[in-house]
Design a protein around this motif. Structure first.
Motif, short mmCIF file in Angstrom:
data_model
loop_
_atom_site.label_atom_id
_atom_site.label_comp_id
_atom_site.label_asym_id
_atom_site.label_seq_id
_atom_site.Cartn_x
_atom_site.Cartn_y
_atom_site.Cartn_z
N TYR A 1 0.83 -1.20 0.00
CA TYR A 1 0.00 0.00 0.00
C TYR A 1 0.87 1.26 0.00
O TYR A 1 0.54 2.27 -0.65
N MET A 2 1.98 1.21 0.72
CA MET A 2 2.89 2.36 0.75
C MET A 2 3.48 2.62 -0.63
O MET A 2 3.71 3.78 -1.01
N LEU A 3 3.71 1.55 -1.39
CA LEU A 3 4.22 1.71 -2.75
C LEU A 3 3.19 2.45 -3.62
O LEU A 3 3.56 3.27 -4.47
N ARG A 4 1.91 2.17 -3.40
CA ARG A 4 0.86 2.91 -4.12
C ARG A 4 0.92 4.40 -3.81
O ARG A 4 0.75 5.25 -4.70
N LYS A 5 1.17 4.73 -2.55
CA LYS A 5 1.30 6.14 -2.16
C LYS A 5 2.49 6.78 -2.87
O LYS A 5 2.40 7.90 -3.36
N ALA A 6 3.61 6.04 -2.92
CA ALA A 6 4.80 6.57 -3.57
C ALA A 6 4.54 6.84 -5.05
O ALA A 6 4.95 7.88 -5.59
N ARG A 7 3.83 5.94 -5.70
CA ARG A 7 3.51 6.13 -7.12
C ARG A 7 2.58 7.33 -7.30
O ARG A 7 2.71 8.09 -8.26
N PHE A 8 1.64 7.48 -6.37
CA PHE A 8 0.71 8.61 -6.45
C PHE A 8 1.46 9.92 -6.29
O PHE A 8 1.28 10.87 -7.09
N TYR A 9 2.33 10.00 -5.28
CA TYR A 9 3.09 11.23 -5.04
C TYR A 9 3.99 11.56 -6.23
O TYR A 9 4.23 12.74 -6.53
N ARG B 1 7.46 14.06 -2.05
CA ARG B 1 6.77 13.34 -0.98
C ARG B 1 6.88 11.83 -1.15
O ARG B 1 6.58 11.07 -0.21
N ALA B 2 7.30 11.39 -2.31
CA ALA B 2 7.46 9.96 -2.54
C ALA B 2 8.75 9.42 -1.92
O ALA B 2 8.90 8.21 -1.74
N ASP B 3 9.66 10.32 -1.56
CA ASP B 3 10.96 9.88 -1.05
C ASP B 3 10.84 9.06 0.24
O ASP B 3 11.51 8.02 0.39
N ARG C 1 11.88 9.80 -9.75
CA ARG C 1 12.32 10.96 -8.97
C ARG C 1 13.62 11.52 -9.52
O ARG C 1 13.80 12.74 -9.62
N TYR C 2 14.53 10.64 -9.90
CA TYR C 2 15.80 11.08 -10.48
C TYR C 2 15.55 11.86 -11.78
O TYR C 2 16.23 12.86 -12.06
N ASN D 1 14.37 15.30 -11.09
CA ASN D 1 15.44 16.14 -10.56
C ASN D 1 16.58 16.33 -11.55
O ASN D 1 17.59 16.95 -11.21
N HIS D 2 16.40 15.77 -12.76
CA HIS D 2 17.41 15.87 -13.81
C HIS D 2 18.76 15.34 -13.34
O HIS D 2 19.81 15.97 -13.55
N CYS D 3 18.73 14.19 -12.69
CA CYS D 3 19.97 13.56 -12.21
C CYS D 3 20.73 12.92 -13.36
O CYS D 3 20.25 12.86 -14.49
N ASP D 4 21.91 12.43 -13.04
CA ASP D 4 22.76 11.76 -14.03
C ASP D 4 21.98 10.61 -14.67
O ASP D 4 21.50 9.72 -13.97
N PRO D 5 21.83 10.62 -15.99
CA PRO D 5 21.08 9.54 -16.67
C PRO D 5 21.63 8.15 -16.37
O PRO D 5 20.88 7.17 -16.40
#
Length: 221
Positions: A13-21, A29-31, A74-75, A78-82
């Motif tokens: 269920y927490m994974l669903r929240k992370a996907r929603f955020y 907020r998914a972090d 998330r990366y 944030n335009h992180c290193d590909p």
């Protein structure tokens, strides 16, 4: 979400929240749920994941793969290193494909092959005139009637149908590939010069699931 804190269902269920955020205006907020999921998975089975890069439970593998997918998103935001994003996606792919262990995968495929052997024997067959085989590699030839000539040494060979092939497994001790056929209790050792590329070229239904295993997905349908 009313499950106990150490329940796999709770973190699913927490994974669903992370996907929603991840899809909202505040993806940061998914972090927190992502970190919680990864911590939970790495603590299971006495830290099995940290040592082996996979979990004993398919549910835990799926859970960790979902967390890494969210982290990759998330990366990207944030335009992180590909390269970090590609590495995460690669880890996710390995989690979803890696079998629990080699022995269990072989046992499952062989059991399915044996169970289906009786049905295979009653399938209607068509008679065609002999045709010249198509050479795939030194040790394997495909005939135009759909059957394969698989050589076990310089002169001996087995004539098999693609539907009879359940699993190719690499024997590290002998450094050869072995094939498990429907109705056979023991694998058949192939010529030493046969490699994975030759086996994959036999048919589109043959899929590599690990470095040492190629399965016929017909048996998974």
């Amino acid at each position: 979400m009313n499950e106990a804190d150490d329940s796999t269902t709770y973190y699913e269920y927490m994974l669903r929240k992370a996907r929603f955020y991840s899809l909202t205006e505040h993806p940061e907020r998914a972090d927190t749920p992502i970190d919680s999921i990864k911590t939970f998975v790495t603590q299971q089975d006495n830290g099995y994941y940290a040592t082996n890069g996979t979990c004993l439970s398919p549910r835990l593998n799926s859970l960790m793969a979902g967390a890494k997918t969210c982290q990759a998103a998330r990366y990207m935001s944030n335009h992180c290193d590909p390269r970090r994003i590609v590495a995460l996606n690669h880890e996710t792919y390995n989690l979803l494909l890696k079998p629990i262990n080699d022995t269990e995968l072989r046992t499952i495929i062989r059991r399915v092959c044996l169970d289906s052997s009786a049905e295979q024997q009653h399938m209607p067959t068509t008679t065609t005139s002999p045709t010249a085989p198509t050479i795939i590699g030194d040790g394997i030839a495909r005939r135009n009637d759909g059957k394969y000539m698989v050589y076990t040494n310089a002169v001996d060979f087995r004539l098999v149908d693609i539907n009879d092939i359940g699993l190719f497994a690499y024997n590290s001790d002998l450094r050869v590939w072995e094939v498990t056929l429907a109705g056979e209790k023991h694998p058949i050792r192939l010529k030493r010069n046969i490699n994975s590329d030759m086996l994959l070229a036999l048919n589109d239904t043959l899929v590599r699931v690990s470095q040492k295993h190629i399965i016929n997905i017909v048996y998974l349908m």
